[in-house]
Design a protein around this motif. Structure first.
Motif, PDB file in Angstrom:
ATOM      1  N   TRP A 102       0.830  -1.202   0.000  1.00 56.92           N
ATOM      2  CA  TRP A 102       0.000   0.000   0.000  1.00 56.92           C
ATOM      3  C   TRP A 102       0.861   1.246   0.000  1.00 56.92           C
ATOM      4  O   TRP A 102       1.838   1.378   0.758  1.00 56.92           O
ATOM      5  N   THR A 103       0.482   2.188  -0.855  1.00 56.99           N
ATOM      6  CA  THR A 103       1.108   3.505  -0.898  1.00 56.99           C
ATOM      7  C   THR A 103       0.010   4.559  -0.983  1.00 56.99           C
ATOM      8  O   THR A 103      -1.139   4.249  -1.319  1.00 56.99           O
ATOM      9  N   GLU A 104       0.352   5.789  -0.693  1.00 64.65           N
ATOM     10  CA  GLU A 104      -0.608   6.876  -0.795  1.00 64.65           C
ATOM     11  C   GLU A 104      -1.052   7.036  -2.251  1.00 64.65           C
ATOM     12  O   GLU A 104      -0.227   6.976  -3.163  1.00 64.65           O
ATOM     13  N   SER A 107       0.945   9.692  -4.101  1.00 67.88           N
ATOM     14  CA  SER A 107       2.398   9.696  -3.910  1.00 67.88           C
ATOM     15  C   SER A 107       3.169   9.463  -5.204  1.00 67.88           C
ATOM     16  O   SER A 107       4.386   9.600  -5.226  1.00 67.88           O
TER      17      SER A 107
END
Length: 503
Positions: A102-104, A107
């Motif tokens: 998971w990443t923003e 981002s």
């Protein structure tokens, strides 16, 4: 004789690692996992950081060599696209598992966790887990680049209507906005008798033509012009043109049908009023309240024209009005309208109040008119009618006056109107006073006709307060239940293209 039994330990023996001396289970390399990983890196050659192209306008990712695909975040399609970017290095190892970390969402980073295996040192299989970081780079795709240029098109739809009023176009504009049919257009240009829609592909133009055929009675012709060709690859580049012609009839037009068409519609009178234009032409006979629907194919087979210009509408005052209760219907008569009431009225022009000249006629507005009311209509008795069907009719069959609609105070209606409509962003000249008057006529038609109103998105205008109906003179109004709130969505959520196409 006693037998001694001993427990036999059948568990595998342990050996010492040849590098560090730690007891380990036997393996082909006779080396512990820690020492084996310090000597061999099976992920070597697999890039740990990769760039991937993304178009912000259409929300698509670039898939080599020349295609753009739509993928949602952390979807299987996006994972397959990421793995294809490192397909060659991954061919040297065995891929066991892959998944997103998971990443923003904003981002501009995508992280993929990979689990790989590879045979090392005397047949020993080593498994390793590592993360590949994908950097999302912004790049405009070719389609969006052409859209922004606004001078490249492969198909154009020329919508025309040979009439002096734009009510049908205003209605068509609201249908296009409601169903989002303007989203694939490169440019919309307004000219004096219609609209031009420009598209980057012929398929989008064909979809729009099908939409027009289902919403308004029309016909079209298609043509194409060769721009370039490649004889070696047998490819051709065309520009397509679709010419769409809408029937030249608008709401509130008085028409004269041919005798054959009138007979096929249930022996209705030839002089009729167009009360609505949707996917068909809706007519009503003001003498009998008989209604009929005429589709595009029927119209082009038996064409008819409007008898009077919209500017020829005159204001009359109702002197007497009576309801016709019992009406004798002829054999084979069609459907009778339940929303109207047949009435017999005596009217007088407001411009001839100093005379005693009055006109008698039948009207479909019997449920709305009372003595003293103002009503708009056409004076056929003093009008030069240049129509082939009227010229062949008996003069006794042509009414002196045809009443169209009840007249209200337009200034008061505009001031009390607490709703608004959206408009297409298009290239056009400044609206003149006639265009503004026609647009106000369309807004009044929406207030008076619920059948048209249900196909249009009507937005609440918060700048105008809700007033009471104590001083209302009976003009029809749109209820709050039929309005929807106007949502002001930011540009980041809708995208630049969607925000620019709607004003």
């Amino acid at each position: 004789m006693e037998y001694m039994t001993e427990a036999v330990d059948r568990s595998p023996g342990h050996i010492l690692c040849c590098e560090c001396g730690v007891p380990i289970s036997p393996n082909p390399a006779n080396v512990c996992v820690a020492c084996l990983r310090s000597k061999v890196d099976i992920s070597q050659g697999v890039p740990k950081q990769v760039s991937i192209s993304f178009c912000k306008q259409c929300q698509r990712y670039f898939q080599p060599p020349a295609s753009w695909v739509q993928c949602a975040l952390e979807s299987r399609e996006l994972l397959a696209l990421c793995l294809k970017k490192i397909k060659a290095p991954l061919s040297k190892v065995r891929l066991v598992d892959a998944g997103f970390v998971w990443t923003e969402p904003h981002s501009k980073r995508l992280k993929v966790k990979l689990t790989v295996q590879k045979e090392v040192m005397n047949g020993a299989i080593l498994q390793q887990v590592f993360v590949v970081d994908y950097v999302v780079q912004s790049q405009m795709c070719g389609d969006c680049h052409r859209v922004e240029a606004k001078d490249f098109w492969k198909a154009v739809i020329q919508v025309r209507q040979k009439t002096l009023h734009k009510k049908t176009f205003y209605y068509l504009e609201q249908l296009i906005l409601k169903y989002g049919m303007h989203q694939n257009t490169l440019r919309i240009k307004e000219i004096h008798d219609g609209l031009d829609f420009y598209y980057s592909s012929k398929q989008h133009a064909q979809k729009m033509v099908e939409f027009l055929q289902g919403t308004v009675p029309c016909r079209y012709k298609a043509s194409q012009r060769l721009i370039s060709q490649d004889i070696h690859s047998n490819t051709y580049n065309y520009k397509s043109t679709f010419s769409v012609e809408i029937v030249p009839i608008c709401k509130d037009n008085v028409v004269c049908l041919s005798p054959k068409l009138a007979q096929s519609l249930g022996n209705m009178n030839q002089i009729c009023i167009c009360i609505r234009v949707t996917s068909a032409i809706h007519l009503i006979d003001p003498n009998t309240l008989q209604v009929a629907d005429i589709d595009g194919n029927t119209f082009w087979s038996h064409p008819f024209n409007s008898l009077c210009h919209p500017k020829q509408l005159e204001e009359f005052i109702v002197m007497e009005c009576s309801i016709v209760r019992d009406l004798k219907r002829s054999a084979g008569a069609g459907v009778i309208s339940k929303k109207h009431t047949l009435g017999e009225v005596w009217v007088q022009k407001t411009s001839e109040m100093n005379t005693d000249k009055q006109y008698f006629c039948r009207t479909h507005l019997g449920h709305l008119l009372n003595p003293g009311d103002l009503v708009l209509g056409f004076d056929l008795a003093n009008c030069n009618l240049n129509d082939e069907h009227v010229n062949k009719m008996n003069s006794d069959r042509v009414p002196d006056v045809v009443l169209i609609k009840k007249s209200y105070d337009r200034t008061k209606r505009q001031r009390r109107r607490n709703w608004k409509l959206k408009e297409l962003a298009r290239d056009r000249e400044d609206m003149d006073t006639d265009d503004e008057r026609q647009y106000q006529d369309f807004l009044e038609d929406l207030e008076e006709d619920e059948a048209i109103r249900k196909n249009v998105n009507i937005y609440r205008d918060s700048t105008i307060p809700v007033e009471s109906d104590t001083d209302d003179e009976g003009a029809p109004r749109i209820s709050l239940a039929e309005m929807i709130e106007d949502l002001h969505i930011s540009q980041d959520a809708t995208g630049e293209e969607g925000a620019s196409m709607m004003s």
